[in-house]
Design a protein around this motif. Structure first.
Motif, short mmCIF file in Angstrom:
data_model
loop_
_atom_site.label_atom_id
_atom_site.label_comp_id
_atom_site.label_asym_id
_atom_site.label_seq_id
_atom_site.Cartn_x
_atom_site.Cartn_y
_atom_site.Cartn_z
N ARG A 406 0.82 -0.96 -0.18
CA ARG A 406 -0.12 0.00 -0.11
C ARG A 406 0.92 1.34 0.08
NH1 ARG A 406 -1.87 -3.53 3.57
NH2 ARG A 406 -4.04 -4.60 3.39
N THR A 407 0.38 2.34 -0.73
CA THR A 407 1.33 3.36 -0.83
C THR A 407 1.07 4.01 0.40
OG1 THR A 407 0.85 3.72 -3.18
CG2 THR A 407 1.56 5.70 -2.19
N THR A 409 0.65 7.25 1.90
CA THR A 409 0.34 8.45 1.86
C THR A 409 -0.74 8.82 3.00
OG1 THR A 409 -1.75 8.10 0.44
CG2 THR A 409 0.34 8.28 -0.74
N ARG A 411 -3.45 9.91 2.86
CA ARG A 411 -5.03 9.50 2.63
C ARG A 411 -5.10 8.07 3.03
NH1 ARG A 411 -6.74 12.33 -2.99
NH2 ARG A 411 -6.82 14.41 -2.35
N ASN A 412 -4.00 7.21 2.45
CA ASN A 412 -4.12 5.90 2.63
C ASN A 412 -3.91 5.44 4.13
OD1 ASN A 412 -4.63 4.39 0.47
ND2 ASN A 412 -2.47 4.14 -0.15
N VAL A 415 -7.37 5.78 5.58
CA VAL A 415 -8.44 4.55 4.94
C VAL A 415 -8.06 3.41 5.99
CG1 VAL A 415 -8.85 3.15 3.29
CG2 VAL A 415 -8.74 5.61 2.87
N GLU A 416 -6.63 3.33 5.89
CA GLU A 416 -6.24 2.01 6.57
C GLU A 416 -6.86 2.26 8.31
OE1 GLU A 416 -4.02 -1.43 6.52
OE2 GLU A 416 -4.39 -0.15 5.07
N LEU A 449 -12.83 9.20 0.80
CA LEU A 449 -11.50 8.48 0.49
C LEU A 449 -11.91 7.21 0.42
CD1 LEU A 449 -9.50 10.12 3.45
CD2 LEU A 449 -8.90 10.13 1.06
N GLN A 452 -13.44 6.61 -3.32
CA GLN A 452 -12.34 6.62 -4.09
C GLN A 452 -11.22 5.45 -4.16
OE1 GLN A 452 -10.44 10.39 -3.33
NE2 GLN A 452 -12.12 11.48 -4.63
N GLN A 453 -10.90 5.19 -2.99
CA GLN A 453 -9.79 4.03 -2.89
C GLN A 453 -10.28 2.72 -2.59
OE1 GLN A 453 -6.34 5.07 -0.49
NE2 GLN A 453 -7.03 7.41 -0.76
N LEU A 454 -11.41 2.34 -1.86
CA LEU A 454 -12.06 1.09 -2.01
C LEU A 454 -13.29 0.74 -2.72
CD1 LEU A 454 -11.47 0.59 1.95
CD2 LEU A 454 -9.88 0.03 0.29
N ASP A 455 -13.92 1.93 -3.24
CA ASP A 455 -15.22 1.69 -4.05
C ASP A 455 -16.09 1.13 -3.20
OD1 ASP A 455 -16.52 2.03 -6.40
OD2 ASP A 455 -16.11 -0.06 -6.79
#
Length: 518
Positions: A406-407, A409, A411-412, A415-416, A449, A452-455
């Motif tokens: 996982r990048t 960032t 933002r991640n 989310v994480e 977020l 966008q990242q997990l749909d």
């Protein structure tokens, strides 16, 4: 005709009240007057008057003490206090004890007539309401009886009407969480048709103490639809129903001098499966070896996957860590061979494979957030058109587990942390706003977020986590549906049942039988 009782320690006062009542209330039945509180209690218990005129100051028991005793003895007469006291404390106490009105001595005819007329008006209204309630209750019972008969007929015809079941349970203010079908017969008894309806009524009355039920007699067979509710479910319905049916069997033997036998279906979570339960009951009763209370058991090869899969899961996790593709293929082939030996088709194998990957994921990602939820795994696997494709997809997913880079960032990280918080607190009443506040960002930003990242939305992620853990409990524990739902955050068993089936395509019972090889 209303019954009136006068209680006063002065005989002349009683005679005066009697004369005024006879003059103005010719349809009233005037009971013999009493002159103390003790006799008032005795007469009231014996004759159950509708109206009592009682003096506060009487020997033995005063009017207030007598009034209190009357309420304890469930004498529901309307009481008018007749007193020479002007102390408001006495009057307030009398009203607190349920007195309907009070009169001050000397009592004038106009005031007496007004007080008694008021009380009789209340009695007339109560009588009318009671009669209307009786009529409404009878109509309700008739409607419920018609609905119940319709439900039983729909089972016999193989066309169960779920809408009628919902209405029937709504009227009872209950929720359908599953039940069983029972068929009762009396073999070798030619007179059974004569009194089978009498047996049905007796059984129906007895069952009221233990569960919700529907009963019907058809072609010398008594049909019972038992809905225990509460603590009884798929895991423990057999001992519960055996004890209940043995009790009914003993009572039938005592009252009707005949021996009844019972065939019991498997537990059914869905009303639409009841015709299947009907076939199961008939199969049991047609079995010459059947006991007095006999349960349907699926006659196919039964084996437990629990111990076998555990060792293979650990081996597969080790092979994935070592990136040993040949060992992984060999292990997967063993697993599919076992499933095939259990008579599983492609549809079942897809779900078993999803559960197997889940267990491998638990081994590989302990302490981290899950890389795949059940729903995501199933979406990847159910597109396979045959067993070969399915095995290829399983291996592809397994190789992704340790490669979930996982990048890093900001933002991640949000989310994480959000997903990890959901997985650690899925059993609580958590919200998007609460999680966003914990992360120090707005709920709108967190929602964007996640999408966008997990749909996926927050609600979808929470549902995924809850369903995942519910499947884990079904696989590893013996909780009933209600307890599983509560442990994963669903306080309503009905809502949990609907969400689980919507997201897995299976009921809890079907999932348990599949995962455990039963």
């Amino acid at each position: 005709m209303w019954k009136i009782l006068i209680a006063d320690d002065e005989e002349i006062e009683c005679r005066g009240l009697e004369m005024m009542i006879r003059k103005n209330f010719k349809m009233a039945e005037l009971l013999p007057s009493v002159y103390n509180g003790v006799d008032l209690i005795k007469k009231a218990e014996r004759f159950q008057p509708d109206v009592i005129l009682a003096d506060i100051n009487m020997p033995g028991l005063n009017g207030l003490e007598a009034l209190e005793m009357l309420r304890l003895k469930a004498v529901n007469a309307k009481v008018i206090i007749n007193t020479a006291y002007n102390d408001f404390a006495y009057i307030r106490k009398a009203l607190q004890l349920g007195a309907s009105d009070f009169l001050s001595k000397p009592v004038y005819e106009e005031e007496l007539v007004k007080a008694i007329s008021k009380v009789l008006g209340v009695l007339e209204q109560e009588k009318r309401i009671f009669r209307e309630n009786q009529i409404s209750e009878k109509k309700f019972q008739d409607m419920q009886s018609a609905l119940g008969n319709g439900l039983m007929s729909s089972i016999l015809l193989g066309q169960p009407k779920e809408e009628e079941l919902r209405l029937w349970f709504e009227n009872l203010d209950q929720t359908f969480l599953g039940g069983i079908l029972v068929l009762m017969q009396v073999p070798d008894n030619k007179k059974v048709s004569v009194y089978l309806e009498v047996i049905r009524k007796m059984v129906q009355e007895e069952l009221k103490r233990f569960c919700t039920s529907l009963t019907m007699v058809h072609k010398e067979t008594l049909y019972l639809f038992l809905i225990p509710g509460g603590e009884v479910g798929e895991e423990n319905y057999q001992p519960w129903s055996r004890e209940l049916l043995e009790m009914l069997r003993r009572k039938i033997r005592t009252d009707f001098e005949c021996e009844a036998v019972f065939g019991v279906s498997r537990w059914k979570y869905e009303f639409e499966k009841m015709p299947e339960g009907l076939k199961e009951c008939r199969m049991v009763l047609n079995d010459q070896r059947a006991e007095a209370v006999c349960f349907f058991e699926k006659r196919e090869k039964i084996y437990s996957r629990q111990a076998e899969d555990l060792e293979l899961t650990e081996d597969m996790a080790d092979a994935v860590r070592r990136k040993d593709s040949e060992a992984a293929k060999e292990i997967l082939q063993k697993i599919f061979t076992q499933w095939k030996a259990g008579g599983q088709g492609l549809w079942q194998e897809q779900r078993l494979a999803a559960a197997f990957i889940q267990k491998c994921q638990e081994e590989l990602e302990s302490g981290k957030r899950r890389h795949f939820f059940w729903r995501q795994l199933l979406e990847r696997l159910q597109s396979a058109s045959d067993e070969t494709q399915l095995q290829e997809r399983v291996l592809a997913v397994l190789w992704e587990l340790p490669e979930s880079k996982r990048t890093e960032t900001i933002r991640n990280e949000y989310v994480e942390e959000a997903v990890l918080y959901i997985e650690n607190n899925y059993m609580k009443d958590i919200s998007l706003e609460a999680v966003a506040e914990r992360l120090g960002i707005s709920s709108f930003y967190l929602s964007r977020l996640l999408t966008q990242q997990l749909d996926e939305s927050f609600v979808e992620l929470l549902t995924d986590a809850r369903i995942d853990h519910a499947i884990r409990l079904i696989r590893d524990e013996d909780f009933i549906v209600k307890d599983i739902g509560a442990r994963v955050g669903y306080l309503s068993p009905t809502y949990f049942y609907k969400v689980f089936k919507k997201n897995t395509g299976m009921t809890v019972g079907e999932m348990r039988r599949l995962l455990r090889g039963l």
